[in-house]
Scaffold this active site. Structure first.
Site, mmCIF file in Angstrom:
data_model
loop_
_atom_site.group_PDB
_atom_site.id
_atom_site.type_symbol
_atom_site.label_atom_id
_atom_site.label_comp_id
_atom_site.label_asym_id
_atom_site.label_seq_id
_atom_site.Cartn_x
_atom_site.Cartn_y
_atom_site.Cartn_z
ATOM 1 N N THR A 12 0.832 -1.197 0.000
ATOM 2 C CA THR A 12 0.000 0.000 0.000
ATOM 3 C C THR A 12 0.869 1.250 0.000
ATOM 4 O OG1 THR A 12 -1.679 -1.180 1.274
ATOM 5 C CG2 THR A 12 -1.825 1.212 1.234
ATOM 6 N N THR A 13 1.874 1.273 0.880
ATOM 7 C CA THR A 13 2.747 2.432 1.018
ATOM 8 C C THR A 13 3.551 2.668 -0.246
ATOM 9 O OG1 THR A 13 2.903 1.874 3.360
ATOM 10 C CG2 THR A 13 4.457 3.507 2.534
ATOM 11 N N ILE A 49 5.291 -4.630 10.025
ATOM 12 C CA ILE A 49 5.538 -4.062 8.698
ATOM 13 C C ILE A 49 5.119 -2.608 8.805
ATOM 14 C CG2 ILE A 49 4.954 -4.126 6.254
ATOM 15 C CD1 ILE A 49 4.584 -7.128 6.505
ATOM 16 N N ARG A 83 -9.342 -1.029 4.397
ATOM 17 C CA ARG A 83 -9.094 -0.694 2.998
ATOM 18 C C ARG A 83 -9.801 -1.647 2.036
ATOM 19 N NH1 ARG A 83 -5.085 2.829 1.164
ATOM 20 N NH2 ARG A 83 -3.836 3.809 2.801
ATOM 21 N N LYS A 111 0.273 -10.236 8.258
ATOM 22 C CA LYS A 111 0.324 -8.825 8.608
ATOM 23 C C LYS A 111 -1.078 -8.443 9.043
ATOM 24 C CE LYS A 111 1.063 -4.169 6.776
ATOM 25 N NZ LYS A 111 1.345 -3.336 5.585
ATOM 26 N N TYR A 168 -2.240 -10.714 4.411
ATOM 27 C CA TYR A 168 -2.339 -9.317 4.843
ATOM 28 C C TYR A 168 -3.811 -8.983 5.062
ATOM 29 C CZ TYR A 168 -1.793 -4.172 4.267
ATOM 30 O OH TYR A 168 -1.812 -2.803 4.409
ATOM 31 N N TYR A 186 -12.798 -5.479 -2.784
ATOM 32 C CA TYR A 186 -13.986 -5.215 -3.593
ATOM 33 C C TYR A 186 -14.830 -6.459 -3.844
ATOM 34 C CZ TYR A 186 -17.127 -3.175 -7.024
ATOM 35 O OH TYR A 186 -18.260 -2.736 -7.671
#
Length: 298
Positions: free
Chosen positions: A48-49, A209, A142, A165, A137, A111
């Site tokens: 994501t980052t 993380i 999100r 994560k 993860y 989604y």
């Protein structure tokens, strides 16, 4: 393999003369070197980052390749390779394996809203097809999809799935994972929430993380080292130092503030791809003031 402080790397970018956004490869190489010099325990490109959702397939693989090449096996590289299409996730994971990654980070498909059975089938399919260890993860804020602790315990029965994560920030969730996974000591419990790293480790977690370690890798690595050695007073002190940084770097959606912070430190530009936009001037000035107060900006 995946223990301690792993940095969820930003992807440095810059504008070409024609106005297009491109990878800033020298900045990425310098960032990886600085992370390793500061004592970080692992690197996570293309999460994501790292703005993975706006990278082309070629850019995604190139970022992983450069990270692996620069790291030179000094620390493990856990490459983000998630997608909401299992076939796409498999393709990305295979490409990351070819690039030399040590494992892949696989987010819950967003989604689509799969069932728990669908999540098990998805992660097992990626692990089987890619031949790389998988860290799953969970970030329902999100993705709109929650990977339940009981499902994680089921996945942990597969030796190819080596960790999670957990980014809910829910410490009850962390305790439940520890309870369910007591018999799988090699399964990594990694926090995905910078605010709760210290209590997560105190509950038996193995690392984090981290977003904030882009800016202060020595703090996050030191916190994890102290916790692993049972030096809890030292770990708590590092948490107290780290906490205001986390607050500053999550004042807007990640990775907007952290990219601005690394840019303020002179390591890259703050170029970020739409639909995200850089911090406006007042927010940037406030972030700079915070970094100076914390001794992270001269």
């Amino acid at each position: 393999m995946f223990r301690g402080a792993l940095t969820a790397l930003i992807t440095p970018m810059r504008r070409t003369a024609g106005g297009a956004s491109e990878l800033d490869e020298p900045a990425l190489i310098a960032l990886v070197e600085a992370q390793i010099a500061a004592g970080i325990h692992g690197l996570v490109p293309c999460g994501t980052t790292g703005e993975a959702t706006t990278l082309s397939a070629a850019e995604h693989v190139r970022v992983v390749e450069l990270t692996v090449k620069t790291a030179r096996r000094r620390v493990p590289v856990l490459a983000g390779a998630g997608a909401n299409d299992t076939a796409h996730a498999v393709s990305l994971a295979k490409a990351c394996k070819a690039a030399g990654a040590d494992g892949t980070l696989q987010v819950t498909p967003y989604y689509n809203r799969p069932t728990q059975a669908g999540l098990v089938a998805h992660f097992r399919a990626v692990a089987e097809a890619s031949g790389l260890p998988v860290v799953v993860y969970n970030v329902p804020g999100r993705t709109g999809c929650d990977l339940l602790p009981e499902t994680v315990a089921e996945l942990a029965g597969d030796p190819r799935i080596v960790g999670i994560k957990e980014a809910t920030g829910d410490l009850n969730r962390a305790a439940r994972l520890r309870e369910l996974l007591a018999g799988r000591s090699d399964f990594a419990l990694l926090s995905g929430d910078d605010f709760t790293v210290f209590p997560f480790l105190a509950l038996g977690g193995h690392g984090v993380i981290s977003v904030t370690s882009n800016v202060a890798p020595q703090w996050v690595a030191g916190l994890c080292d102290a916790a692993a050695a049972g030096r809890w007073d030292e770990a708590r002190a590092l948490h107290d130092r780290h906490y205001p940084l986390a607050r500053a770097l999550f004042s807007q959606p990640n990775p907007i503030p952290v990219k601005a912070a690394v840019a303020l430190q002179g390591r890259c530009t703050d170029d970020i791809r739409l639909p995200l936009v850089p911090l406006d001037r007042p927010a940037r000035e406030g972030l700079a003031d915070t970094l100076r107060t914390l001794g992270l900006l001269s």
